[in-house]
Design a protein around this motif. Sequence first.
Motif, PDB file in Angstrom:
ATOM      1  N   LYS A 239      48.233  42.209  31.545  1.00  0.00           N
ATOM      2  CA  LYS A 239      48.236  40.873  30.936  1.00  0.00           C
ATOM      3  C   LYS A 239      47.812  40.987  29.485  1.00  0.00           C
ATOM      4  O   LYS A 239      47.042  41.890  29.119  1.00  0.00           O
ATOM      5  CB  LYS A 239      47.270  39.938  31.681  1.00  0.00           C
ATOM      6  CG  LYS A 239      47.669  39.617  33.103  1.00  0.00           C
ATOM      7  CD  LYS A 239      46.735  38.556  33.711  1.00  0.00           C
ATOM      8  CE  LYS A 239      47.198  38.167  35.105  1.00  0.00           C
ATOM      9  NZ  LYS A 239      46.351  37.093  35.691  1.00  0.00           N
ATOM     10  N   TRP A 241      45.817  40.757  26.280  1.00  0.00           N
ATOM     11  CA  TRP A 241      44.367  40.760  26.128  1.00  0.00           C
ATOM     12  C   TRP A 241      43.842  39.438  25.602  1.00  0.00           C
ATOM     13  O   TRP A 241      44.401  38.841  24.679  1.00  0.00           O
ATOM     14  CB  TRP A 241      43.936  41.877  25.189  1.00  0.00           C
ATOM     15  CG  TRP A 241      42.483  41.789  24.791  1.00  0.00           C
ATOM     16  CD1 TRP A 241      41.989  41.414  23.580  1.00  0.00           C
ATOM     17  CD2 TRP A 241      41.344  42.067  25.622  1.00  0.00           C
ATOM     18  NE1 TRP A 241      40.616  41.442  23.589  1.00  0.00           N
ATOM     19  CE2 TRP A 241      40.187  41.846  24.832  1.00  0.00           C
ATOM     20  CE3 TRP A 241      41.200  42.485  26.937  1.00  0.00           C
ATOM     21  CZ2 TRP A 241      38.898  42.027  25.328  1.00  0.00           C
ATOM     22  CZ3 TRP A 241      39.907  42.657  27.442  1.00  0.00           C
ATOM     23  CH2 TRP A 241      38.785  42.438  26.642  1.00  0.00           C
ATOM     24  N   SER A 242      42.740  39.009  26.201  1.00  0.00           N
ATOM     25  CA  SER A 242      42.025  37.822  25.765  1.00  0.00           C
ATOM     26  C   SER A 242      40.562  38.037  26.089  1.00  0.00           C
ATOM     27  O   SER A 242      40.205  38.228  27.264  1.00  0.00           O
ATOM     28  CB  SER A 242      42.548  36.569  26.476  1.00  0.00           C
ATOM     29  OG  SER A 242      41.607  35.510  26.401  1.00  0.00           O
ATOM     30  N   LEU A 261      43.849  42.610  32.109  1.00  0.00           N
ATOM     31  CA  LEU A 261      43.619  42.288  30.702  1.00  0.00           C
ATOM     32  C   LEU A 261      43.275  43.544  29.902  1.00  0.00           C
ATOM     33  O   LEU A 261      43.726  43.718  28.761  1.00  0.00           O
ATOM     34  CB  LEU A 261      42.501  41.250  30.592  1.00  0.00           C
ATOM     35  CG  LEU A 261      42.876  39.845  31.085  1.00  0.00           C
ATOM     36  CD1 LEU A 261      41.623  38.992  31.270  1.00  0.00           C
ATOM     37  CD2 LEU A 261      43.828  39.171  30.112  1.00  0.00           C
TER      38      LEU A 261
END
Length: 557
Positions: A239, A241-242, A261
């Motif tokens: 996913k 990145w956050s 992530l």
Amino acid sequence: MPSSDQTGKQPALSLLPDVSRAQSINGGWQAATTMAELSKTGRKLVRLKGCQIAIFQTDTGLYACNNRCPHEGFPLMEGAISQGCVLTCNWHNWKFDLESGDTLTGGDKLRRYPVRLSDDGTVEVDMSEPPMAQQRDQILANLDVALHEYDYSRLCRELARLDLIGADPLDAIRVAFACRMDRFEYGTTHAMPGAADWLAYRAELSDDRERLASLAETIGHIAWDSRYRPVYAFSADVKDWSETGFAAAVEAEDENTAIALVRGALAAGLTWDDLRPAFARCAMRHYAGFGHSVIYVSKIAPLLALLGAQSLESLILPLTRHLCSVTREDLIPEFRAFNVVRKDWDSLVASEPVTKDDFLGLPVARVLARIRRSAGDVQGCYHALLGAAAWQVRHFDHRVMYRADMPIGTNVNWLDVTHALTTAQAVRELATDMPELWADGLLQIGCFIGRNTKYVNDETGQADDAAIAAIEDNGDSDAILKNLLHKRVLDHGCDDYIEPVHRLKTIMMARAELAAFPDAPWRDDLLVAVNRYVNGEFPRRRALRTAHQSISFVGRE
């Protein structure tokens, strides 16, 4: 059997036929013996290029191998041949298939050499060395097996072989983390921060044995913590990145999302410098894992500096798992004040002067409240807390480790008090780069101080006055700590890995903090504390205490 004198003993190496100067045939081929000579006994021991080579005539053909068993070096010429070409070392029953090269019973691979028979009856052996890359790959493949089986002696031998061929021995550590990262059920263990300190210490050493020992301790710990473990697979999802998403996933103990992530971050080319703030904030958010989370995050950077960026994935995937599964002690009554004090931190924090004495003797809640009154001066507060932690180690009442009537929640030992020191170092290093972490970091150190109040005694730790006086009078703190490293860490004689790696971590912590603050007010307390801990006993299994606690616990069920 090999040729021998009338006593039946194998001839000394100096008496073996030395054909190392024989004319080379087609590169590495060397004339070794004749078929007529070999047929007398079916085996012949020769020396080629300085190596003892055992040549066997069997029902399935001619074979040559290193005469020294790869286990402990006993002569394979004294071994038995069975099933056509199975060679058994009679000392420990290791068995080798001379045709395939497989080790059937035992571990290390046997070095074999191609053999051929010339038209004139000369037995020739190819003594050419495989390319270094091929040898390296074989050794690293062998290491994977030894890691799974936790074969410490074989790990050490394979490391020595890697060094002997001129390959980078740190490749073994890189491979170990990569191969075993999904065998740690709960993620990162002490093997990771231990590796950072062992390898840093190795860089200071010049003795080959000591350098190898430090590598063996590093890889041995990885093997010990993952031995015979199944694969605990990481999610393969990716996913974008956050940091916000990562923090939420960690808080929710949602490992799959957190891993996805992180994979997204790696796919996007993010480095540890990019990701370190997110991991540090997650580690600081809770008083988690009794300080382990903060320590683990702090050790990634120095370990990557040694192993290189290629090891990033194998280090941070287990760390992500750890953050998602670690215990959060700030949620239990003893440490609940961590969140209470932190909640209104910004509006109530002050800069009241503070010393170590202001923290001693207080329970957790009062220690944390006292921190808030002085944390406006983070450096002053840090030094006071570190001074209190060092004083507590110096005065740890070690008798508590030997009591058999302790409640199950009070099984303390040296690690409980020394963890305040190693956590303090990790807090300082992370918060120096990210000042917003000081609040959480100081409170984490304070949790140790308040908790350990129950296990110190003003009079304890003063018995060895001569040793204490020598430390207090010695201005060369680094020499004191190097002496402890040499005497009590490298050749430790311990059965497990936790004890020596904690000794190492604590000494390295003291060196780092004294290098940063050579004139700190806690200098003498820290040196005395570390000396006392490193030279103290470390009882791990207490049979009577366990029996007492089991009877008490079961009786209340």
